[in-house]
Design an enzyme around this catalytic site. Structure first.
Site, PDB file in Angstrom:
ATOM      1  N   PHE A 109     -13.620 -10.894 101.174  1.00 15.72           N
ATOM      2  CA  PHE A 109     -14.952 -11.499 100.970  1.00 15.72           C
ATOM      3  C   PHE A 109     -14.929 -12.992 101.256  1.00 15.72           C
ATOM      4  O   PHE A 109     -15.976 -13.609 101.423  1.00 15.72           O
ATOM      5  CB  PHE A 109     -15.444 -11.236  99.539  1.00 15.72           C
ATOM      6  CG  PHE A 109     -14.986 -12.250  98.531  1.00 15.72           C
ATOM      7  CD1 PHE A 109     -13.775 -12.112  97.875  1.00 15.72           C
ATOM      8  CD2 PHE A 109     -15.767 -13.362  98.257  1.00 15.72           C
ATOM      9  CE1 PHE A 109     -13.353 -13.070  96.964  1.00 15.72           C
ATOM     10  CE2 PHE A 109     -15.356 -14.317  97.336  1.00 15.72           C
ATOM     11  CZ  PHE A 109     -14.140 -14.173  96.698  1.00 15.72           C
ATOM     12  N   LYS A 110     -13.732 -13.593 101.346  1.00 15.68           N
ATOM     13  CA  LYS A 110     -13.659 -15.028 101.563  1.00 15.68           C
ATOM     14  C   LYS A 110     -14.201 -15.434 102.934  1.00 15.68           C
ATOM     15  O   LYS A 110     -14.515 -16.599 103.145  1.00 15.68           O
ATOM     16  CB  LYS A 110     -12.234 -15.519 101.356  1.00 15.68           C
ATOM     17  CG  LYS A 110     -11.795 -15.317  99.905  1.00 15.68           C
ATOM     18  CD  LYS A 110     -10.755 -16.291  99.450  1.00 15.68           C
ATOM     19  CE  LYS A 110     -10.572 -16.259  97.945  1.00 15.68           C
ATOM     20  NZ  LYS A 110     -10.070 -14.957  97.440  1.00 15.68           N
TER      21      LYS A 110
END
Ligand SMILES: *Cc1c(COP(=O)(O)O)cnc(C)c1O
Length: 436
Positions: A109-110
């Site tokens: 998700f980064k």
């Protein structure tokens, strides 16, 4: 109509308030605090009721937050480039869903925060005719997301420091693959040595001629994009009200969700799902803030003893924190068991971080009896953690094309001693070259 731009203040209240572009270059506030919005813009329900695509929804939301700082046109350009990958909401039955946030280039998700921040930074640097050196100490997902996000952007160079021999083979590959404007350093030391090197570089006069950024998870440029997928989940699921379960470490992802809720998204509750690094669940249970050293676990991107965004959550929610957030801590053994159970009952393969979330979601339902729709954020692709998945399931997950390709790509890494001199020797010529 032109409204005054939203400004950001420090959680410690002793630093000047800044607009988004300045806060983005600043990172940490000069008083040691973290930037939070002075006011929270209210979203119209039409944003999630009538959303037609992720980029269109994301553009609308960010354009509202950044009005007066970035035009809707430039927000649309940033979002179109940064967030052009799918964000599927996968039903697992019983009103339980996983929101897959791992379809970006580095499979965690980064990518949302790093890619968006990088492109906003490019805009700001161009306006100011400045250049930026991004220095990141990393032990996993952050480094590859930041390197990928900032690679090849005009005016930006990236130095990536990771502890030699202490990251997994997949993680290392993602760090050392050759990218334009990026240099990886395998530091002969620990993650703490890497962090110390970055800190001392920030204070060193030899670096004073360049603008430095750590692009770390406290940057507002990474925080704001982390609201977007919460809104998207409500849009796609058509929920009247929803519980979000967030596998957490530094609490940046959760803080993004809290911002979305404060701006009007119908969130019933958040679940903070932690591994053995259980500071936050203990705080929520009334034990008071007591940070501890970090412990190593199978969900290593959440091995954080002192979550930096805790300070933001306190500033945003104050005494209402435990009404908004329910927390729990999950052991490695329970993580493996949850991977097995979810696979056995649904065929879904969860990575260890997502599995911590799935276990926490189950506990929340048992403890509270709340049967509201519940969305677990799937923060990493299981193929990033083949060793853990094999331990749980006796087979390894299928490797997506963009990960498989890394093994054919060229690599570039310099092995250095854990000293500032060694870092300077290899990094400064590279940086100076970019300033001519
Ligand atoms: C960084 C990370 C987390 C933790 O997110 P925070 O914002 O630090 O709470 C969870 N899962 C994965 C896969 C991550 O990379």
């Amino acid at each position: 109509m032109m409204t005054a731009p939203l400004r950001f203040r420090s959680t410690r209240g002793q630093a000047p308030v800044l607009t988004f572009d300045a806060a983005l270059l600043q990172g940490l506030a000069p008083d040691g605090g973290l930037y939070i919005p002075e006011e929270i813009p209210k979203l119209s329900p039409a944003v999630w009721r009538q959303a037609s695509s992720f980029p269109e929804m994301a553009t609308g939301v960010l354009a509202q937050w950044l009005s007066g700082t970035f035009s809707e046109e430039s927000v649309a350009a940033v979002v179109g480039e940064a967030l052009s990958f799918p964000v599927p909401l996968v039903p697992l039955g019983d009103a339980l869903y996983v929101l897959e946030l791992f379809h970006g280039p580095t499979l965690s998700f980064k990518d949302f925060g790093a890619r968006t921040m990088a492109r906003f930074a490019r805009e700001v640097l161009a306006r100011r005719a400045e250049q930026l050196l991004v220095l990141v100490a990393t032990s996993g997902d952050t480094g590859s997301a930041v390197a990928d996000g900032f690679a090849g952007l005009e005016g930006v160079r990236v130095g990536l420091l990771y502890p030699y021999g202490q990251v997994s083979p997949v993680q290392e590959r993602q760090l050392i693959v050759r990218r334009p404007g990026v240099q990886a350093f395998a530091v002969e030391g620990t993650f703490d040595d890497c962090q110390r090197l970055v800190k001392t570089a920030f204070a060193d006069p030899d670096f004073s001629s360049v603008r430095l950024s750590s692009a770390n998870s406290i940057n507002v440029g990474r925080l704001l994009p982390q609201m977007l997928y919460y809104i998207w989940a409500v849009a796609v699921g058509g929920f009247d009200e929803v519980v979000f379960c967030v596998p957490s470490g530094n609490l940046g992802n959760l803080t993004g969700g809290v911002l979305a809720a404060l701006s009007g998204l119908p969130v019933r509750r958040f679940i903070a799902a932690h591994n053995a690094n259980d500071f936050f669940p203990r705080f929520l249970a009334g034990e008071g803030p007591a940070f501890g050293p970090s412990r190593r676990t199978l969900s290593n991107a959440m091995d954080v003893g002192r979550p930096s965004n805790f300070e933001r959550l306190e500033a945003l929610l104050g005494s209402q924190m435990s009404q908004w957030i329910w927390g729990t801590s999950v052991s490695d053994k329970e993580t493996l068991e949850r991977i097995r159970r979810v696979y056995a009952s649904t065929g879904y393969i969860a990575d260890p971080h997502t599995a911590v979330g799935l276990e926490a979601a189950q506990r929340y339902r048992e403890a509270t009896g709340d049967q509201a729709p519940l969305v677990v954020l799937a923060t990493a692709h299981p193929a990033k953690f083949p060793e853990v998945v094999r331990r749980a399931l006796d087979f390894e997950p299928q490797v997506p094309e963009r990960l498989a390709r890394l093994w054919e790509a060229e690599t570039s890494v310099v092995r250095i001693e854990a000293t500032l001199d060694a870092l300077k020797t290899h990094l400064l010529p590279h940086v100076v070259a970019t300033r001519t």
